[in-house]
Design a protein around this motif. Structure first.
Motif, short mmCIF file in Angstrom:
data_model
loop_
_atom_site.label_atom_id
_atom_site.label_comp_id
_atom_site.label_asym_id
_atom_site.label_seq_id
_atom_site.Cartn_x
_atom_site.Cartn_y
_atom_site.Cartn_z
N THR A 145 0.78 -1.28 0.08
CA THR A 145 0.11 0.04 -0.07
C THR A 145 0.93 1.17 0.18
O THR A 145 0.65 2.26 -0.87
N GLU A 146 1.96 1.31 0.84
CA GLU A 146 3.02 2.36 0.88
C GLU A 146 3.37 2.51 -0.40
O GLU A 146 3.70 3.79 -1.04
N ILE A 147 3.81 1.64 -1.17
CA ILE A 147 4.49 1.73 -2.57
C ILE A 147 3.49 2.28 -3.28
O ILE A 147 3.92 3.26 -4.33
N LYS A 148 2.20 1.68 -3.34
CA LYS A 148 1.33 2.13 -4.31
C LYS A 148 0.95 3.86 -4.02
O LYS A 148 0.89 4.72 -5.07
N LYS A 149 0.82 3.98 -2.76
CA LYS A 149 0.50 5.42 -2.38
C LYS A 149 1.73 6.39 -2.89
O LYS A 149 1.43 7.47 -3.59
N ALA A 150 3.00 5.94 -2.62
CA ALA A 150 4.08 6.93 -2.99
C ALA A 150 4.22 7.23 -4.41
O ALA A 150 4.53 8.10 -4.86
N TYR A 151 3.93 5.79 -5.11
CA TYR A 151 3.97 6.08 -6.57
C TYR A 151 2.93 6.84 -7.27
O TYR A 151 3.01 7.89 -8.08
N ARG A 152 1.67 6.85 -6.66
CA ARG A 152 0.49 7.54 -7.28
C ARG A 152 0.83 9.03 -6.99
O ARG A 152 0.54 9.76 -8.01
N LYS A 153 1.55 9.27 -5.78
CA LYS A 153 1.59 10.78 -5.45
C LYS A 153 2.75 11.44 -6.83
O LYS A 153 2.52 12.32 -7.22
N ILE A 154 3.79 10.70 -6.89
CA ILE A 154 4.77 11.13 -7.92
C ILE A 154 4.27 11.00 -9.24
O ILE A 154 4.35 12.05 -9.91
N ALA A 155 3.50 9.97 -9.53
CA ALA A 155 3.06 9.83 -11.06
C ALA A 155 2.13 10.92 -11.41
O ALA A 155 1.87 11.40 -12.57
N LEU A 156 1.16 11.34 -10.36
CA LEU A 156 0.27 12.35 -10.52
C LEU A 156 1.09 13.85 -10.49
O LEU A 156 0.43 14.72 -11.41
N LYS A 157 1.98 13.93 -9.83
CA LYS A 157 2.57 15.28 -9.71
C LYS A 157 3.49 15.37 -11.39
O LYS A 157 3.54 16.52 -11.69
N TYR A 158 4.24 14.15 -11.64
CA TYR A 158 4.91 14.36 -12.87
C TYR A 158 4.19 13.90 -14.19
O TYR A 158 4.97 13.87 -15.11
N HIS A 159 3.01 13.85 -13.88
CA HIS A 159 2.05 13.32 -15.17
C HIS A 159 2.54 14.29 -16.39
O HIS A 159 2.32 15.49 -16.21
N PRO A 160 2.67 13.70 -17.51
CA PRO A 160 3.01 14.54 -18.86
C PRO A 160 1.84 15.45 -19.17
O PRO A 160 2.35 16.61 -19.62
N ASP A 161 0.76 15.22 -18.91
CA ASP A 161 -0.48 16.08 -19.22
C ASP A 161 -0.24 17.35 -18.26
O ASP A 161 -0.74 18.57 -18.87
N LYS A 162 0.15 17.04 -17.00
CA LYS A 162 0.24 18.36 -16.12
C LYS A 162 1.68 18.93 -16.60
O LYS A 162 1.71 20.18 -15.96
N PRO A 182 3.62 19.86 -19.65
CA PRO A 182 3.83 19.56 -21.13
C PRO A 182 5.27 20.04 -21.32
O PRO A 182 5.57 21.10 -20.92
N ASN A 183 5.82 19.61 -22.30
CA ASN A 183 7.41 19.47 -22.71
C ASN A 183 8.24 19.99 -21.65
O ASN A 183 9.06 20.81 -21.71
N ASN A 184 7.97 19.25 -20.47
CA ASN A 184 9.18 19.43 -19.34
C ASN A 184 9.83 18.14 -19.32
O ASN A 184 9.34 17.18 -18.84
N LYS A 185 11.00 18.11 -19.67
CA LYS A 185 11.84 17.07 -19.90
C LYS A 185 12.06 16.33 -18.61
O LYS A 185 12.26 15.32 -18.48
N SER A 186 12.53 17.25 -17.49
CA SER A 186 12.81 16.88 -16.09
C SER A 186 11.50 16.05 -15.61
O SER A 186 11.84 15.04 -14.96
N ALA A 187 10.41 16.67 -15.84
CA ALA A 187 9.30 15.94 -15.20
C ALA A 187 9.15 14.64 -15.86
O ALA A 187 8.54 13.66 -15.09
N GLU A 188 9.17 14.50 -17.10
CA GLU A 188 9.18 12.98 -17.82
C GLU A 188 10.06 12.28 -17.25
O GLU A 188 9.77 11.24 -17.25
N ALA A 189 11.31 12.78 -17.18
CA ALA A 189 12.41 11.81 -16.76
C ALA A 189 11.83 11.26 -15.32
O ALA A 189 12.09 10.05 -15.01
N LYS A 190 11.36 12.16 -14.48
CA LYS A 190 11.01 11.80 -13.09
C LYS A 190 9.84 10.87 -13.13
O LYS A 190 9.87 9.75 -12.35
N PHE A 191 8.86 11.02 -14.02
CA PHE A 191 7.77 10.19 -14.23
C PHE A 191 8.06 8.83 -14.51
O PHE A 191 7.84 7.95 -14.13
N LYS A 192 9.10 8.83 -15.51
CA LYS A 192 9.45 7.43 -16.11
C LYS A 192 10.43 6.79 -14.96
O LYS A 192 10.32 5.43 -14.68
#
Ligand SMILES: [Zn+2]
Ligand SMILES: [Zn+2]
Length: 380
Positions: A18-35, A37-47
């Motif tokens: 659960t903690e893993i899911k929670k942590a990932y969900r937080k990061i994934a939502l923050k660095y989501h490419p839709d949010k 756009p054209n931010n390479k560092s966010a994309e890298a963090k997301f990946k």
């Protein structure tokens, strides 16, 4: 050097699913490419986060990673090729919080990993707990006998842990492929290599402590934490506390089946506790105070004057704790009618026979008494 998956997600090594899911969900939502756009560092963090999540959310991969680090996951399922396609990840975004995880999405050939992921057998034990222990939660010290990794050879069975050579029958993969020709075409079957028993390595000089097994019998005293309010027939799993496999790999799990020791008075049904209380005719008429057992110890309850036989007293908060709140204890009141009376007792009661207050009154309407009966029936 590649970053540690746990620090990417900002979690500890012992993080739960659960903690893993929670942590990932937080990061994934923050660095989501839709949010972003054209931010390479966010994309890298997301990946990066997606990759960490892919591994840590998969029990097998996480075990490999814990044991061998990034090195152990090499050749696993072609992650990088697919991860570059962010669209792909998001098509699966809905899946990742469900049961399946990224398993099928990144699922490549697992067979090539067989020599790494050999898993030891699970160990099963039964723990008997009283209702009080289940209600409060407890820690039990239990001695477990299991096969552990031989420390002399780090579980690989060779002298000093080093005298291994790659099996030349299977080239270290632990599996052999066989092509069979049939009427309807060719079939390839994969089976465990018999030369190395699927280990991929041959021991040239066996470990003196364990022979070639890589395992030694051990006895350990371990603490088992029992959370409060465990459901009936629940079992707990302690990861990697089972047997270590012969020739190295990851240990199986320790599975703890919890058995409830029957209570002499209290019955459990889900989060509620049921019991009966016998009071005397006099006590029912004039009221009394009674001590009664609960899962958290004895409590005093007040019986009001005029309490009817068969009525139910609710003790709120005296049931089992759960995520949805604590249940209640339901006390079914029984009134004991004496079966033997002395002459004197009979005379005293006789004197009340025509007393107005002792004449039965229709306290409940017909419908009420029926629904009440159904209610009681459903509870016992
Ligand atoms: Zn050994
Ligand atoms: Zn082999």
């Amino acid at each position: 050097m590649k970053k540690d998956y746990y620090s990417i997600l900002g979690i500890s090594k012992s993080a739960t699913e659960t903690e893993i899911k929670k942590a990932y969900r937080k990061i994934a939502l923050k660095y989501h490419p839709d949010k972003n756009p054209n931010n390479k560092s966010a994309e890298a963090k997301f990946k990066e986060a997606a990759e960490a999540y892919d591994v840590l959310s998969n029990k097998e991969k996480r075990e490999i990673y814990d044991r061998y680090g990034h090195e152990g996951l090499k050749g696993q399922a072609g992650y990088n090729a697919r991860a570059s396609d962010i669209q792909d990840i998001f098509e699966n975004f809905g899946d990742i919080f469900g049961e399946g995880g990224f398993g099928s999405f990144f699922g490549g050939s697992r067979s090539q990993q067989r020599s790494y992921t050999k898993k030891g057998s699970d160990l099963r034990i039964v723990i008997k707990l009283t209702l009080a222990e289940i209600a409060k939660g407890t820690t039990k010290k239990i001695k477990i006998k299991r096969y552990s990794e031989c420390k002399k050879c780090n579980g690989n069975g060779s002298k000093d842990g080093s005298a291994l050579k790659v099996c030349n029958k299977c080239n270290g993969t632990g599996t052999v492929r066989k092509i069979t020709n049939t009427m309807i075409g060719q079939f390839a079957t994969e089976s465990i290599c018999h030369s190395c028993s699927g280990k991929g390595r041959i021991i040239t000089s066996p470990c003196l402590s364990c022979g070639e097994q890589g395992i030694v019998p051990t006895e350990e005293l371990i603490d088992i934490n029992i959370p409060a309010g465990l459901q009936e027939n629940a079992h707990l799993v302690m990861h990697k506390m089972g047997n270590y496999p012969i020739g190295g790999g990851v240990p199986g799990n320790l599975i703890i089946n919890v058995e409830e020791i029957p209570h002499p008075i209290l019955n459990r049904d889900g989060n509620n506790i049921y019991c009966e209380l016998n009071i005397s005719l006099i006590e029912a008429c004039v009221g009394c105070e009674k001590e009664i057992a609960t899962v958290t110890g004895k409590v005093k309850i007040k019986i009001k004057s005029g309490t009817q036989a068969g009525s139910i007293l609710r003790l709120r908060g005296k049931g089992m704790p759960s995520d949805y709140g604590t249940g209640e204890q339901l006390v079914n009141i029984k009134v004991y009618i004496p079966q033997k009376l002395t002459k004197e007792e009979k005379e005293k009661l006789e004197s009340l026979r025509n007393s107005e207050n002792f004449k039965p009154k229709n306290l409940n309407s017909k419908r009420d008494s029926k629904s009440f009966f159904d209610h009681v029936k459903s509870m016992f």
